[in-house]
Design a protein around this motif. Structure first.
Motif, mmCIF file in Angstrom:
data_model
loop_
_atom_site.group_PDB
_atom_site.id
_atom_site.type_symbol
_atom_site.label_atom_id
_atom_site.label_comp_id
_atom_site.label_asym_id
_atom_site.label_seq_id
_atom_site.Cartn_x
_atom_site.Cartn_y
_atom_site.Cartn_z
ATOM 1 N N PHE A 142 30.634 62.820 83.719
ATOM 2 C CA PHE A 142 31.550 61.780 84.191
ATOM 3 C C PHE A 142 32.504 62.274 85.269
ATOM 4 O O PHE A 142 32.861 61.505 86.175
ATOM 5 C CB PHE A 142 32.354 61.164 83.036
ATOM 6 C CG PHE A 142 33.294 60.089 83.527
ATOM 7 C CD1 PHE A 142 32.794 58.877 83.980
ATOM 8 C CD2 PHE A 142 34.663 60.315 83.592
ATOM 9 C CE1 PHE A 142 33.643 57.899 84.466
ATOM 10 C CE2 PHE A 142 35.517 59.342 84.081
ATOM 11 C CZ PHE A 142 35.007 58.121 84.515
ATOM 12 N N VAL B 208 34.829 58.442 80.566
ATOM 13 C CA VAL B 208 33.654 58.486 79.700
ATOM 14 C C VAL B 208 33.423 59.917 79.225
ATOM 15 O O VAL B 208 33.369 60.854 80.033
ATOM 16 C CB VAL B 208 32.404 57.950 80.428
ATOM 17 C CG1 VAL B 208 31.245 57.821 79.437
ATOM 18 C CG2 VAL B 208 32.697 56.597 81.064
ATOM 19 N N ASN C 16 36.820 55.898 75.715
ATOM 20 C CA ASN C 16 35.965 56.306 76.830
ATOM 21 C C ASN C 16 36.428 55.697 78.152
ATOM 22 O O ASN C 16 35.617 55.400 79.028
ATOM 23 C CB ASN C 16 34.516 55.937 76.548
ATOM 24 C CG ASN C 16 33.843 56.917 75.617
ATOM 25 O OD1 ASN C 16 33.285 57.916 76.054
ATOM 26 N ND2 ASN C 16 33.929 56.648 74.322
ATOM 27 N N HIS D 185 30.483 48.965 83.888
ATOM 28 C CA HIS D 185 30.226 50.184 83.122
ATOM 29 C C HIS D 185 29.549 51.188 84.039
ATOM 30 O O HIS D 185 29.057 50.828 85.110
ATOM 31 C CB HIS D 185 29.347 49.891 81.896
ATOM 32 C CG HIS D 185 28.073 49.176 82.205
ATOM 33 N ND1 HIS D 185 27.959 47.802 82.153
ATOM 34 C CD2 HIS D 185 26.856 49.624 82.593
ATOM 35 C CE1 HIS D 185 26.721 47.446 82.498
ATOM 36 N NE2 HIS D 185 26.048 48.543 82.766
ATOM 37 N N TYR E 36 36.410 47.782 83.876
ATOM 38 C CA TYR E 36 35.984 47.423 82.530
ATOM 39 C C TYR E 36 36.386 45.987 82.196
ATOM 40 O O TYR E 36 35.659 45.272 81.497
ATOM 41 C CB TYR E 36 36.613 48.363 81.490
ATOM 42 C CG TYR E 36 36.119 49.788 81.514
ATOM 43 C CD1 TYR E 36 34.803 50.109 81.841
ATOM 44 C CD2 TYR E 36 36.966 50.831 81.162
ATOM 45 C CE1 TYR E 36 34.352 51.419 81.835
ATOM 46 C CE2 TYR E 36 36.532 52.151 81.145
ATOM 47 C CZ TYR E 36 35.229 52.438 81.486
ATOM 48 O OH TYR E 36 34.802 53.745 81.465
ATOM 49 N N VAL F 16 28.601 56.689 75.730
ATOM 50 C CA VAL F 16 27.281 56.660 76.355
ATOM 51 C C VAL F 16 26.213 56.600 75.272
ATOM 52 O O VAL F 16 26.426 57.080 74.150
ATOM 53 C CB VAL F 16 27.047 57.894 77.249
ATOM 54 C CG1 VAL F 16 28.001 57.899 78.421
ATOM 55 C CG2 VAL F 16 27.175 59.190 76.449
ATOM 56 N N GLN G 252 25.637 51.472 78.311
ATOM 57 C CA GLN G 252 27.031 51.657 77.924
ATOM 58 C C GLN G 252 27.751 50.313 77.977
ATOM 59 O O GLN G 252 27.530 49.511 78.878
ATOM 60 C CB GLN G 252 27.722 52.638 78.881
ATOM 61 C CG GLN G 252 29.190 52.903 78.556
ATOM 62 C CD GLN G 252 29.974 53.438 79.742
ATOM 63 O OE1 GLN G 252 29.503 53.426 80.884
ATOM 64 N NE2 GLN G 252 31.194 53.878 79.483
#
Length: 450
Positions: free
Chosen positions: A408, A403, A400, A226, A221, A237, A231
């Motif tokens: 996920f 996520v 998240n 992502h 990140y 999401v 996202q």
């Protein structure tokens, strides 16, 4: 859950001026009388606990619950790499072999969608089970919010997780190295202090969403990566059908950077197979100069290394700082045949008094009760600079980090395999993520509601 909760909204809920959490009177009054076939007497429940400081810190206290209630507890402490699969098998069987299990925000959507866990709302409103003084507003707001999915509450928070940088003050001073604040600075300090006898940093390499992905996402990140189209890094999401987006340039850059620590041998030999037991034991034993890992282990490092260890926020990348956020929690198995007894255990074990005792036993900081966090006894055993690192992380907690969507756990596992392949040099980051992208696209095509 309000899946559109932003990081700014999270900050408002979690903090008021750093981490000035509102002090709430201690919750007391759990009804401990054992009566009826599902609430005591000869009742026995099976609990799966994670082998983290919270799960282990609670273990010595379980006999106290058994004595007070007459409810027998088969309390099993299971490694984090095994517990998700073991719990999934038992939950899917629905045969009463499991009553309460550890889980986190990444398990909640998938286990709820599968119909394996029971909503808690009706139980928590029953004062005969939870006591008249049960105070849900005492939970840290972000932790309490994280237990809701599709408008129903499924968990009771046990542990708040985020990541920090732990470092050896003496080693950095010896090399005239400053405490790194960014990912690039961390790489530079690694080059400055690394040696064969003292590797620069310990990072998780072992496959698993709760293993390497928990640390990797700081870098992923941070470089702007992502998981899904539409996202933002560390964000929710988008609405509608999801599509994977694992080969975008920022995602590849994130894996390239993470791989660099391993391929340049800044990490100890064998660390591609390390999860938290190995990373923390290595640093605690004085065999690495730095560690990026869960704040839950910070106080443990103080006990082992004393004033030699220092603490700082997790490193930030060009796209921002994403130290991680996870609320671990207890789930009630839908197949449980002793649900009232299970609820009593869940409420007892997350009460302020028991959280304080478990935190002292397990030497961890991530309590989920505001009154526990503000308790003078808690602050007595937690070192002030560790609390300061936690407060510095809080404006950047990414809800998240795992996520919050049913797919996920699967998509994250595909990426965790890619991480392992890249850090060991089996595949280039681009090729490893291309393989994960292909798997993810196939999975989402057959699971459109994920």
């Amino acid at each position: 859950m309000d899946q559109t909760l932003t990081r700014r909204g999270l900050l408002k809920r979690l903090t008021r001026g750093g981490l000035a959490l509102t002090t709430v009177p201690l919750w007391t009054g759990l009804v401990l009388s054992a009566c009826g076939s599902t609430s005591g007497g000869n009742s026995q429940i099976t609990v799966f606990a994670d082998a983290n400081p919270q799960g282990e810190g609670l273990a010595p206290l379980v006999p106290q619950f058994e004595k007070e209630t007459g409810i027998k507890v088969n309390y099993q402490v299971i490694s984090e790499t095994e517990i998700t699969n073991k719990a999934s098998v038992a939950l899917a069987a629905g045969d009463g072999s499991l009553d309460v299990t550890w889980g986190g925000v990444s398990q909640l959507p998938r286990w709820e969608t599968a119909g394996w866990i029971e909503p808690l709302d009706s139980y928590l409103s029953d004062t005969s089970l939870v006591g008249k003084q049960f105070n849900s507003s005492d939970f840290i707001p972000a932790c309490w919010q994280a237990t809701v999915w599709q408008g129903k509450r499924y968990g009771l928070p046990t542990l708040l997780d985020t990541n920090i940088l732990m470092y050896r003050k003496d080693i950095l001073a010896e090399h005239h190295a400053s405490v790194p604040e960014t990912i690039d600075e961390l790489l530079a300090v690694c080059a400055q202090v690394n040696s064969t006898s003292m590797p620069a940093v310990v990072l998780r390499g072992k496959r698993g969403v709760h293993a390497n992905i928990w640390i990797f996402n700081i870098f992923f990140y941070g470089e702007g990566g992502h998981y899904y189209q539409g996202q933002q890094p560390g964000g929710p999401v988008p609405a509608g059908k999801l599509a994977a987006d694992l080969t975008n340039p920022a995602a590849i850059k994130g894996l390239e950077v993470y791989s660099e620590f391993f391929l340049k041998h800044y990490t100890p030999a064998g660390s591609a197979a390390f999860d938290f037991p190995e990373t923390t034991s290595t640093f605690k034993a004085g065999r690495a100069a730095m560690l990026v890992d869960d704040i839950a282990f910070g106080q443990e490092m103080v006990s082992a290394l004393g004033e030699k260890v220092g603490f700082a926020p997790a490193p930030r990348g060009p796209a921002g700082q994403y130290p991680g956020f996870d609320t671990q929690m207890w789930f009630l198995a839908k197949g449980s045949r002793n649900k009232e007894a299970a609820i009593k255990f869940m409420v007892w074990s997350t009460s302020p008094e028991i959280q304080l005792q478990a935190a002292k036993n397990g030497q961890y900081i991530g309590v989920t009760r505001q009154s526990t966090f503000n308790d003078p006894q808690f602050k007595e055993f937690v070192r002030p600079d560790l609390l300061a690192a936690f407060k510095a992380d809080t404006p950047h907690l990414d809800l998240n980090h795992f996520v919050i969507t049913p797919s996920f756990d699967v998509i994250g596992d595909y990426v965790s395999v890619a991480v392992t392949q890249a850090i060991t040099g089996q595949l280039s980051p681009q090729a490893a993520l291309a393989a994960a992208q292909q798997q993810a696209a196939s999975y989402l095509a057959t699971h459109p509601s994920s």
